[in-house]
Design a protein around this motif. Structure first.
Motif, PDB file in Angstrom:
ATOM      1  N   LYS A 141      22.854  31.462  35.223  1.00 36.36           N
ATOM      2  CA  LYS A 141      22.590  30.964  33.868  1.00 36.36           C
ATOM      3  C   LYS A 141      23.893  30.456  33.278  1.00 36.36           C
ATOM      4  O   LYS A 141      24.951  31.036  33.496  1.00 36.36           O
ATOM      5  CB  LYS A 141      22.047  32.090  32.993  1.00 36.36           C
ATOM      6  N   HIS A 142      23.791  29.381  32.514  1.00 36.76           N
ATOM      7  CA  HIS A 142      24.958  28.816  31.843  1.00 36.76           C
ATOM      8  C   HIS A 142      24.711  28.868  30.334  1.00 36.76           C
ATOM      9  O   HIS A 142      23.744  28.300  29.843  1.00 36.76           O
ATOM     10  CB  HIS A 142      25.202  27.375  32.291  1.00 36.76           C
ATOM     11  N   PHE A 143      25.608  29.559  29.618  1.00 40.20           N
ATOM     12  CA  PHE A 143      25.501  29.705  28.176  1.00 40.20           C
ATOM     13  C   PHE A 143      26.596  28.903  27.503  1.00 40.20           C
ATOM     14  O   PHE A 143      27.735  28.869  27.961  1.00 40.20           O
ATOM     15  CB  PHE A 143      25.653  31.177  27.762  1.00 40.20           C
ATOM     16  N   CYS A 144      26.265  28.261  26.400  1.00 40.71           N
ATOM     17  CA  CYS A 144      27.256  27.638  25.545  1.00 40.71           C
ATOM     18  C   CYS A 144      27.098  28.314  24.190  1.00 40.71           C
ATOM     19  O   CYS A 144      26.138  28.056  23.463  1.00 40.71           O
ATOM     20  CB  CYS A 144      27.025  26.136  25.460  1.00 40.71           C
ATOM     21  N   GLY A 145      28.027  29.183  23.877  1.00 42.51           N
ATOM     22  CA  GLY A 145      27.870  30.013  22.683  1.00 42.51           C
ATOM     23  C   GLY A 145      26.830  31.093  22.974  1.00 42.51           C
ATOM     24  O   GLY A 145      26.923  31.812  23.954  1.00 42.51           O
ATOM     25  N   LYS A 177      30.085  30.011  29.183  1.00 45.67           N
ATOM     26  CA  LYS A 177      30.232  31.065  30.197  1.00 45.67           C
ATOM     27  C   LYS A 177      29.066  30.979  31.174  1.00 45.67           C
ATOM     28  O   LYS A 177      27.976  30.519  30.841  1.00 45.67           O
ATOM     29  CB  LYS A 177      30.312  32.441  29.557  1.00 45.67           C
ATOM     30  N   ASP A 178      29.315  31.407  32.392  1.00 49.59           N
ATOM     31  CA  ASP A 178      28.304  31.439  33.443  1.00 49.59           C
ATOM     32  C   ASP A 178      27.953  32.899  33.740  1.00 49.59           C
ATOM     33  O   ASP A 178      28.836  33.760  33.817  1.00 49.59           O
ATOM     34  CB  ASP A 178      28.814  30.767  34.722  1.00 49.59           C
ATOM     35  N   ASP A 179      26.680  33.150  33.894  1.00 51.21           N
ATOM     36  CA  ASP A 179      26.201  34.497  34.197  1.00 51.21           C
ATOM     37  C   ASP A 179      25.386  34.423  35.483  1.00 51.21           C
ATOM     38  O   ASP A 179      24.535  33.543  35.641  1.00 51.21           O
ATOM     39  CB  ASP A 179      25.326  35.013  33.046  1.00 51.21           C
ATOM     40  N   THR A 180      25.652  35.327  36.420  1.00 48.05           N
ATOM     41  CA  THR A 180      24.958  35.336  37.701  1.00 48.05           C
ATOM     42  C   THR A 180      24.303  36.688  37.912  1.00 48.05           C
ATOM     43  O   THR A 180      24.957  37.726  37.764  1.00 48.05           O
ATOM     44  CB  THR A 180      25.935  35.072  38.858  1.00 48.05           C
ATOM     45  N   GLU A 181      23.011  36.664  38.237  1.00 43.14           N
ATOM     46  CA  GLU A 181      22.284  37.891  38.562  1.00 43.14           C
ATOM     47  C   GLU A 181      21.786  37.783  39.989  1.00 43.14           C
ATOM     48  O   GLU A 181      21.263  36.758  40.394  1.00 43.14           O
ATOM     49  CB  GLU A 181      21.076  38.074  37.638  1.00 43.14           C
ATOM     50  N   PHE A 182      21.928  38.868  40.733  1.00 35.40           N
ATOM     51  CA  PHE A 182      21.419  38.913  42.096  1.00 35.40           C
ATOM     52  C   PHE A 182      20.203  39.821  42.099  1.00 35.40           C
ATOM     53  O   PHE A 182      20.301  41.016  41.831  1.00 35.40           O
ATOM     54  CB  PHE A 182      22.495  39.443  43.064  1.00 35.40           C
ATOM     55  N   LEU A 183      19.042  39.251  42.377  1.00 38.05           N
ATOM     56  CA  LEU A 183      17.803  40.018  42.451  1.00 38.05           C
ATOM     57  C   LEU A 183      17.527  40.341  43.915  1.00 38.05           C
ATOM     58  O   LEU A 183      17.233  39.475  44.723  1.00 38.05           O
ATOM     59  CB  LEU A 183      16.643  39.231  41.840  1.00 38.05           C
ATOM     60  N   LYS A 184      17.644  41.625  44.243  1.00 38.68           N
ATOM     61  CA  LYS A 184      17.518  42.058  45.625  1.00 38.68           C
ATOM     62  C   LYS A 184      16.078  42.486  45.897  1.00 38.68           C
ATOM     63  O   LYS A 184      15.491  43.238  45.140  1.00 38.68           O
ATOM     64  CB  LYS A 184      18.464  43.229  45.889  1.00 38.68           C
ATOM     65  N   GLY A 185      15.529  42.002  46.986  1.00 37.41           N
ATOM     66  CA  GLY A 185      14.176  42.369  47.389  1.00 37.41           C
ATOM     67  C   GLY A 185      14.186  43.663  48.175  1.00 37.41           C
ATOM     68  O   GLY A 185      15.227  44.274  48.434  1.00 37.41           O
ATOM     69  N   GLN A 186      13.020  44.086  48.571  1.00 37.16           N
ATOM     70  CA  GLN A 186      12.905  45.318  49.347  1.00 37.16           C
ATOM     71  C   GLN A 186      13.486  45.094  50.739  1.00 37.16           C
ATOM     72  O   GLN A 186      13.296  44.056  51.354  1.00 37.16           O
ATOM     73  CB  GLN A 186      11.449  45.725  49.486  1.00 37.16           C
ATOM     74  N   THR A 187      14.202  46.094  51.226  1.00 33.84           N
ATOM     75  CA  THR A 187      14.761  45.984  52.567  1.00 33.84           C
ATOM     76  C   THR A 187      13.908  46.741  53.580  1.00 33.84           C
ATOM     77  O   THR A 187      13.906  46.412  54.751  1.00 33.84           O
ATOM     78  CB  THR A 187      16.197  46.525  52.606  1.00 33.84           C
ATOM     79  N   GLN A 188      13.204  47.761  53.130  1.00 33.67           N
ATOM     80  CA  GLN A 188      12.344  48.521  54.030  1.00 33.67           C
ATOM     81  C   GLN A 188      10.952  48.603  53.421  1.00 33.67           C
ATOM     82  O   GLN A 188      10.805  48.885  52.240  1.00 33.67           O
ATOM     83  CB  GLN A 188      12.878  49.927  54.236  1.00 33.67           C
ATOM     84  N   ILE A 189       9.967  48.373  54.246  1.00 35.63           N
ATOM     85  CA  ILE A 189       8.577  48.470  53.810  1.00 35.63           C
ATOM     86  C   ILE A 189       7.968  49.695  54.479  1.00 35.63           C
ATOM     87  O   ILE A 189       8.092  49.869  55.695  1.00 35.63           O
ATOM     88  CB  ILE A 189       7.793  47.204  54.180  1.00 35.63           C
ATOM     89  N   GLN A 190       7.342  50.545  53.691  1.00 34.74           N
ATOM     90  CA  GLN A 190       6.747  51.758  54.234  1.00 34.74           C
ATOM     91  C   GLN A 190       5.423  51.417  54.916  1.00 34.74           C
ATOM     92  O   GLN A 190       4.616  50.674  54.384  1.00 34.74           O
ATOM     93  CB  GLN A 190       6.501  52.771  53.131  1.00 34.74           C
ATOM     94  N   LYS A 191       5.245  51.976  56.084  1.00 35.58           N
ATOM     95  CA  LYS A 191       3.996  51.768  56.801  1.00 35.58           C
ATOM     96  C   LYS A 191       3.004  52.855  56.399  1.00 35.58           C
ATOM     97  O   LYS A 191       3.388  53.997  56.144  1.00 35.58           O
ATOM     98  CB  LYS A 191       4.231  51.822  58.304  1.00 35.58           C
TER      99      LYS A 191
END
Length: 136
Positions: free
Chosen positions: A28-32, A66-80
């Motif tokens: 995201k890029h914010f100005c003010g 200012k620039d804002d960066t978010e990292f959205l992490k997905g599931q790494t393990q799926i339960q069987k």
């Protein structure tokens, strides 16, 4: 119709599992205090020189962007699901009930039914219709 609905449901559930395992960045890029640009795929575009000059003239800070960066992490393990346990329980129940029922009715002798060959007498007239008596 039932097969069609089950295929659609299975496809949608597969897509939900697939999308929940994806990881991605949100920039995201914010100005003010206002959000100027947002990007899900690549780098976000920054303010051009005219907006940057007008923003700097209004505030005391040297740069209001200012620039804002978010990292959205997905599931790494799926339960069987414990399918093996459920299938084993169903098979064990079926085999046990089959063996038990086979042994339960093995030694039964034929019973005599005295009214097996009984033929009821023929009715010459329908008594309910004759007397107009109808059970509702």
């Amino acid at each position: 119709m039932k097969k069609f609905v089950s295929k659609i449901t299975a496809t949608l559930l597969a897509l939900v599992v697939l999308l929940s395992t994806f990881s991605f960045n949100v920039e995201k890029h914010f100005c003010g205090d206002s959000l100027v640009a947002i990007s899900y795929v690549g780098n976000v575009d920054s303010c051009n020189d005219v907006e940057k000059d007008s923003c700097e003239s209004k505030t005391i800070e040297p740069s209001c962007c200012k620039d804002d960066t978010e990292f959205l992490k997905g599931q790494t393990q799926i339960q069987k699901s414990p399918v093996e346990k459920v299938i084993f329980a169903k098979i064990a129940t079926a085999v046990t009930s089959y063996i038990y029922n086979k042994q339960l009715f093995l030694n039964l002798e034929k019973q005599f039914v005295p009214h097996r060959l009984y033929i009821p007498p023929k009715l010459f007239s329908d008594i309910q219709v004759l007397h107009e008596i109808f059970i509702i």
